[in-house]
Scaffold this active site. Structure first.
Site: not given
Length: 634
Positions: A202, A418-419
């Site tokens: 911006k 877990h992964e």
């Protein structure tokens, strides 16, 4: 501290020393002198006992013939001197001590006052930010007039926001040729409000407008108007517009305008505080009785919802220009802009990097290019290759590898399963994003991570995609339970549970995915108190409805848990293969995970990279863009 300030402080030190010197008695009194009455003094003079005498005003002091000092008071200097001379006493006359001249008396009285005034002047100058104007500089504007002779920014330096550029191009054309619009009865917008997430460019866009139009560009932050003294902000607004009128046509850019443009009357106390006076003056200057011809105001904010409605009406900010996150083409253009000064290897493809970074803002992409350049410099390379960009992308998205973190073999094994549960469910469920990478190397605050990255920019998500996402989120906890038992599960799934609950609650209360609750929005009372909303807003959820919402959230999360349990139970052997692969290689790409399930082991080409670990083959896929975020095992 500047030399000028040192000189001023040195001057005041000298003034203080002068005052001290004036107040000091210039003549020291004789030590242990015997005070004689005048009659005794006369008798001793006539008796020949006085050796010498010094007359100073009405005092006579000296030394007797026996060597002892004396002091006495003479009623008349002339009579005393005549008497001493007749007696043969050596006489000397001095000026009266302790009586400075008239000028010294005046200076001695005025210098303390001048010293206090000078100190007050310095304090006021420092409190006003060190700007010009001294103590009266509070009401002066802090707006800076930028000289674009060096480092001029144009629209060529702004990429990825073509729609915003077109909106602002009219302002540039008007500043260059006002007659083009005025002869048709058109009026240029008085102001443009740039709205968008942080880092989308911006401020850079506003500078580009000034650079293209080649007009004076005043820049100021919204917080620069606010001061501890009442009325200072309004005075600074007036002064800023007076400066702008002298330099018209020109552009005034107010960055972070929400600091001064919030709703009036907001908060518990409401009231006419300093910020509201500043906002009132800004509203009057933008569209009041006096016309500000040739002054265009551009403001930027990422919180348009908190701005006062009077600030957003036509005649003040006529246009709200949305500067959003760039799409794939915009990201490619932004990367090329930031790669201009970076020496690149032949294998670097900006389009491939753009495909792998959905959801990145312009600032994120600039940081990505910078991190890649720093990695290449750290590795002693002359060119930045594609590998540096892939490693930099992992660092930006997943965090820095915590190489010094020591994990026990048991923790590594639990993290691998877990992964592996996340990854295997993600490879099984329908309508989900492809798995980009699975790792058990600690990064950031996570012990491991599975990244699912969309193949293209997504603006909305279907019901099936959300349900699949719930199953993927629950895959880590389910894998721990299947392998280690419920008694051995850990708190590693805490972030997974939070993400699943948040997604399910949004599905129920915001997106109408519950048959029991229907297509109704059940927004909770989460408005900011000091924006003036929460005080008057009523809670629109009954106790019975809240119980139904909790039950529906629980139903959706339980479905994800059951679906993950079904998948991992059926594919238990594949879970073992994926977990053992993660324990051996630590990091696996999406394609390597698929090959590992088929029995094909990953091929590592480079065994000795700079950090001592096997190099993960780069995958020209995409980056995080789905909601919610990747599910790390914390």
């Amino acid at each position: 501290m500047k030399i000028r300030d040192l000189a001023i402080w040195g001057f005041f030190v000298l003034v203080f020393i002068t005052i001290f010197s004036l107040n000091k008695h210039p003549v020291a009194q004789p030590q242990a002198a015997t005070s004689l009455p005048y009659s005794t003094f006369v008798a001793e003079v006539n008796g020949g006992q006085i050796k010498n005498a010094t007359i100073s005003g009405d005092k006579v002091h000296g030394e007797k013939k026996d060597g002892s000092p004396y002091v006495s008071v003479a009623p008349s200097k002339d009579s005393a001197s005549d008497m001493l001379l007749k007696a043969g006493v050596q006489v000397s006359i001095e000026d009266e001590p302790g009586r400075p001249s008239f000028l010294m008396t005046v200076l001695g009285n005025l210098l303390p006052l001048l010293l206090m005034l000078g100190l007050w002047f310095l304090v006021m100058r420092q409190m006003s930010g060190g700007k010009g104007g001294g103590a009266m500089g509070f009401g002066k504007s802090k707006a800076k007039l930028l000289n674009e002779a060096k480092g001029r920014v144009t629209f060529e330096d702004v990429a990825g926001i073509d729609e915003a550029r077109e909106e602002l191009q009219e302002i540039v054309d008007f500043l260059k040729d006002p007659q083009k619009f005025q002869r048709l009865g058109g009026k240029i917008p008085k102001g443009a409000l740039l709205v968008g997430p942080p880092g989308t460019g911006k401020t850079l866009t506003a500078r580009a407008v000034a650079g293209e139009a080649n007009v004076p560009f005043f820049t100021i932050s919204g917080s620069d108007f606010v001061e501890m003294f009442v009325g200072v902000g309004a005075s600074r607004v007036r002064d800023m517009f007076e400066q702008a009128k002298k330099n018209a046509p020109c552009i005034i850019f107010i960055d972070e305008i929400d600091a001064v443009g919030r709703h009036r009357g907001a908060g518990l106390g409401g009231g006419n505080d300093e910020r509201e006076q500043t906002l009132n003056q800004l509203l009057v200057e933008m569209d009041g009785f006096e016309a500000n011809e040739g002054i265009i105001i551009i403001a930027a904010t990422n919180r348009p919802d908190v701005l006062d409605p009077a600030l957003l009406r036509p005649g003040r900010f006529d246009r709200q220009v949305v500067v959003g996150l760039p799409d794939i083409n915009g990201r490619e253009k932004i990367l090329k802009v930031h790669m201009r000064k970076t020496p690149l290897a032949s294998d670097v493809d900006a389009k491939v990097i753009a495909r792998g970074t959905p959801g990145f803002s312009g600032a994120d992409l600039m940081n990505l290019v910078n991190e890649a350049a720093l990695l290449a410099a750290r590795r002693g390379m002359r060119l930045v290759t594609m590998k540096e960009f892939e490693d930099a992308k992992d660092k930006v998205m997943m965090g820095v590898e915590r190489k010094t973190m020591a994990m026990s073999q048991e923790e590594k094994k639990l993290t691998a399963y877990h992964e592996g549960g996340h990854a295997l469910v993600a490879l099984t469920v329908p309508n989900t994003d492809p798995v980009h990478k699975a790792t058990i190397i600690p990064r950031g605050r996570a012990l491991g991570m599975v990244m699912q990255l969309p193949e293209s920019d997504k603006l909305s998500f279907s019901y099936q995609q959300m349900m699949s996402r719930l199953a993927v989120i629950m895959g880590g906890r389910v894998a721990e339970e299947l392998v280690f038992g419920k008694d051995a599960i850990t708190s590693g799934a805490s972030s997974d549970i939070e993400a699943g609950t948040r997604l399910a609650r949004n599905m129920v209360t915001r997106w109408g995915f519950s048959d029991k609750l229907g297509k109704v929005a059940y927004g909770e009372n989460q408005e900011e108190v000091f924006l003036g909303h929460s005080v008057s807003r009523t809670q629109n959820i009954s106790e019975a409805t809240a119980q139904i919402i909790d039950a529906e959230v629980r139903r959706l999360v339980d479905w994800g848990y059951q679906e993950a349990t079904r998948i991992l139970t059926e594919r238990r052997e594949d879970l073992e293969s994926v977990a053992k692969g993660l324990l051996e290689y630590e990091t696996l790409s999406g394609d390597e995970l698929k090959d590992l399930i088929k029995g094909i082991k990953p091929i590592r080409e480079d065994k000795d990279n700079d950090d001592g670990r096997d190099v993960t083959p780069t995958v020209p896929t995409v980056s995080k863009g789905g909601d919610p975020a990747p599910t790390p095992a914390e």
